[in-house]
Design an enzyme around this catalytic site. Sequence first.
Site, PDB file in Angstrom:
ATOM      1  N   SER A   1      11.385 -37.707  41.011  1.00 59.69           N
ATOM      2  CA  SER A   1      12.363 -37.668  39.919  1.00 59.69           C
ATOM      3  C   SER A   1      11.758 -36.869  38.778  1.00 59.69           C
ATOM      4  O   SER A   1      10.531 -36.836  38.612  1.00 59.69           O
ATOM      5  CB  SER A   1      12.683 -39.087  39.448  1.00 59.69           C
ATOM      6  OG  SER A   1      13.343 -39.080  38.190  1.00 59.69           O
TER       7      SER A   1
ATOM      8  N   TYR B   1      10.329 -47.577  36.345  1.00 58.17           N
ATOM      9  CA  TYR B   1      10.864 -46.548  37.240  1.00 58.17           C
ATOM     10  C   TYR B   1      10.149 -45.220  37.011  1.00 58.17           C
ATOM     11  O   TYR B   1       9.696 -44.568  37.964  1.00 58.17           O
ATOM     12  CB  TYR B   1      12.361 -46.375  37.005  1.00 58.17           C
ATOM     13  CG  TYR B   1      12.983 -45.237  37.774  1.00 58.17           C
ATOM     14  CD1 TYR B   1      13.353 -45.388  39.105  1.00 58.17           C
ATOM     15  CD2 TYR B   1      13.197 -43.999  37.165  1.00 58.17           C
ATOM     16  CE1 TYR B   1      13.916 -44.341  39.819  1.00 58.17           C
ATOM     17  CE2 TYR B   1      13.761 -42.946  37.870  1.00 58.17           C
ATOM     18  CZ  TYR B   1      14.117 -43.122  39.196  1.00 58.17           C
ATOM     19  OH  TYR B   1      14.671 -42.071  39.894  1.00 58.17           O
TER      20      TYR B   1
END
Length: 254
Positions: A138, A151
């Site tokens: 990501s 995250y």
Amino acid sequence: MALTNKNIIFVAGLGGIGLDTSRELVKRDLKNLVILDRIDNPAAIAELKAINPKVTVTFYPYDVTTPLTETTKLLKTIFAQLKTVDVLINGAGILDDHQIERTIAVNFTGLVNTTTAILDFWDKRKGGPGGVICNIGSVTGFNAIYQVPVYSASKAAVVSFTQSIAKLANVTGVTAFTVNPGITKTTLVHKFNSWLDVETRVAEKLLEHPTQTTLACAQNFVKAIELNKNGAIWKLDLGTLEPIEWTKHWDSGI
């Protein structure tokens, strides 16, 4: 790297981005696409088979948080059937900072385990043929979304781990790279929770920014696999794939 007649294992190949990527992969005339996913989706498997009947599509139920020993057993079964596997795609991910341990287990530990397990079969020191690992990270692995620090940290770990695997390619024969999407229209973005509820509207705020479709992501994922650039850190944002030049601030000297 041409994907024709290749055997690919795809962890989480039935999710939003994952399913679109699987659709793109079968169009490349693979020999086998083996999908490992937590949730069975017979309709999706049937669709993939219909897109290109020449490709053998196989599904195995798999929770990426399973212990390393169980992952190794599953891979033994797959390798016994296919004999060779060319590419491993690690695509599992959750975005829910309420679930700290599970976020780390799914986004990072599971990826480490599948990578470690497949080295039993690929490592050239053991007589293996080598292989290619595509780890889906990501953009938060470069710059955190501070409202979801767990995250973001898990995705930064993916980048760091993959860089190490890439630098070991001359030892193991295994190449590796990361593809790191920006904000993408998936259920992942709509459903996630911030750490300690520091921002109750973080999902809505993210979706106020420009996004990309899962199809654009999928097409660029496959492009990155075909490019097969060892050690690449690909940013995939707004439908565009571009390499990131990582800045070195320290060198171990080893």
